[in-house]
Design an enzyme around this catalytic site. Structure first.
Site, mmCIF file in Angstrom:
data_model
loop_
_atom_site.group_PDB
_atom_site.id
_atom_site.type_symbol
_atom_site.label_atom_id
_atom_site.label_comp_id
_atom_site.label_asym_id
_atom_site.label_seq_id
_atom_site.Cartn_x
_atom_site.Cartn_y
_atom_site.Cartn_z
ATOM 1 C CG HIS A 1 1.343 2.944 12.361
ATOM 2 N ND1 HIS A 1 0.047 2.508 12.568
ATOM 3 C CD2 HIS A 1 1.743 2.365 11.207
ATOM 4 C CE1 HIS A 1 -0.307 1.710 11.569
ATOM 5 N NE2 HIS A 1 0.722 1.604 10.735
ATOM 6 C CG ASP B 1 2.813 0.016 7.764
ATOM 7 O OD1 ASP B 1 2.428 -0.530 6.715
ATOM 8 O OD2 ASP B 1 2.111 0.087 8.790
ATOM 9 C CD GLU C 1 -2.969 -1.571 5.556
ATOM 10 O OE1 GLU C 1 -3.045 -2.605 6.235
ATOM 11 O OE2 GLU C 1 -2.388 -0.538 5.977
ATOM 12 C CD GLU C 2 -0.968 2.198 7.700
ATOM 13 O OE1 GLU C 2 -1.643 1.805 8.675
ATOM 14 O OE2 GLU C 2 0.166 1.764 7.440
ATOM 15 C CG HIS D 1 -0.394 0.021 2.537
ATOM 16 N ND1 HIS D 1 -0.069 1.188 3.190
ATOM 17 C CD2 HIS D 1 -0.087 -0.990 3.393
ATOM 18 C CE1 HIS D 1 0.408 0.905 4.383
ATOM 19 N NE2 HIS D 1 0.420 -0.408 4.534
ATOM 20 C CG ASP E 1 1.248 -3.939 5.040
ATOM 21 O OD1 ASP E 1 2.078 -3.079 5.379
ATOM 22 O OD2 ASP E 1 0.029 -3.831 5.256
ATOM 23 C CG ASP F 1 -2.481 4.326 3.102
ATOM 24 O OD1 ASP F 1 -2.143 3.200 2.664
ATOM 25 O OD2 ASP F 1 -3.265 4.465 4.055
#
Length: 406
Positions: free
Chosen positions: A381, A142, A176-177, A82, A199, A84
């Site tokens: 994150h 990520d 995705e997040e 992903h 991922d 994002d």
């Protein structure tokens, strides 16, 4: 194996802010993801030899194909990551490259320290090249590590046609997040027998179990009167929200659970005496426990309304995704192939449940079994995120091994 462009590719990707926006109704939710797909990834995919590279405005996916080099009977395989990044500052990302020899790492001039005292996982990376943040942003490993790894593997295969493999499909998706990236995934367009999301986290992760997930949004309607004359008249909506929360199991929260334990997570609470709102996520692995959790939340609200003799607790409860184990365990071929490849590369497979979800959760239920491979990110994150270049290289090795093994 080392790959010349892997680090350069990764650093280029992470410096582009592709943070998703949960408040947007567009697909993708931010224009930066579209720009990243069309101006960075698409030209690169075409340059390394992928065919039929196309962007789908309907779902925000960028898809390309590496043609087969063999006519033998084998599976068409896909690899997905992903574009994002998570809900943390992603503007002006300035990665640091550290030849790690142990001890603390200063994160730029931010005053923050990445320390093994706080993050013991650092002790696994002595002698490796780490990419960290400068303490002011997240890193974006990520899942831009996954994108860089897939792209590097495809470039290697395109330049080594002697490696026999079937047709390979590559997909880079949005959002995705915030949990909606795969909602509009086009299975017919992707057209593979099975796929892998790249991922995951540390070296060796191989995952085919996710949470089943639901969202719970509550609105509490109060009645505001002057507190001096409030007896038997005021109904405090904030107190109702607290009363609801106090009836959930006290020890079933994220900070008190691990492994296969589920939870209720209160992540937003706001309001006044007159009206309050609270938002939860509900997570569990086993279907029966997942249903019990949802029923309990509804029962608490119903009982409160009955006691209040009016509907002052309004419930919006909705499913988000389901444990993909139910699909993948019907045919463990993608797991068995990846596990065998890792073992041949002296990588210990870590087959554990994902305490979260991936795009693969939804894609699996759409008809393409899609387990998850490690991509290397740690402490994701936030400002303490980092990734090992050596782990990223091994992720490329695993991708190459999977397509050659099948």
């Amino acid at each position: 194996m080392s790959y010349e462009k892997l680090l350069e590719r990764f650093l280029t990707y992470v410096k582009i802010n592709t943070r998703s926006n949960p408040n947007s109704t567009q697909t993708p939710t931010t224009q930066s993801q579209v720009d990243f797909a069309l101006t960075v990834l698409k030209p690169e995919m075409e340059a390394i030899g992928l065919k039929d590279v196309h962007y789908l405005p309907s779902n925000g996916y960028l898809v390309g194909t590496l043609p087969a080099t063999s006519d033998r009977l084998c599976h068409k395989i896909g690899f997905i990551s992903h574009m994002d990044t998570a809900d943390f500052n992603a503007e002006n990302i300035t990665p640091q490259i550290v030849d790690y020899k142990g001890g603390d790492i200063e994160l730029g001039d931010s005053g923050y320290i990445l320390s093994p005292k706080d993050f013991p996982n650092l002790n696994n990376y002595h002698g490796q090249t780490l990419i960290t943040t400068d303490g002011k942003t997240l890193l974006g490993a990520d899942d831009k590590s996954g994108i860089a790894e897939i792209m590097t593997a495809m470039e290697y295969l395109a330049s080594h046609p002697e490696i026999e493999h079937c047709e390979i499909r590559v997909g880079f998706g949005p959002d995705e997040e915030i949990g909606i990236g795969a909602d509009k995934f086009d299975v017919k367009d992707f057209d593979v027998d099975f796929a892998y999301t790249v991922d995951g986290g540390p070296l060796g992760e191989l995952q085919y179990e996710t949470f089943s997930a639901a969202g719970l949004e509550l609105t509490f309607e109060g009645r505001n009167v002057h507190p001096g004359t409030a007896k038997n008249q005021m109904i405090n909506a904030l107190q109702l929200a607290m009363d609801f929360h106090s009836q959930l199991p006290e020890n079933e929260r994220p900070e008190q659970t691990d492994g296969y334990q589920g939870f209720y997570h209160l992540y937003d609470l706001s309001g006044t005496v007159d009206q309050a709102k609270s938002s939860y996520i509900i997570r569990d692995f086993e279907e029966v426990n997942f249903l019990k959790r949802k029923h309990l939340a509804q029962d608490i609200a119903d009982n409160m309304n009955e006691a209040l003799q009016s509907e002052r607790v309004k419930v919006k409860l909705y499913d988000q995704y389901y444990n993909m184990k139910k699909v993948i365990e019907k045919d463990m071929t993608p797991i068995n192939i990846a596990k065998e490849v890792m073992e041949e590369l002296d990588i210990k497979p870590i087959i554990e449940p994902i305490r979260g979800g991936t795009d693969g959760s939804k894609i699996s239920f759409m008809g393409i079994p899609t387990p998850n491979l490690f991509a290397g990110g740690e402490n994701m994150h936030g400002r303490f995120e980092f990734v090992s270049l050596q782990t990223m290289e091994k992720a490329v090795d695993v991708i190459l091994g999977i397509v050659a093994k099948d």
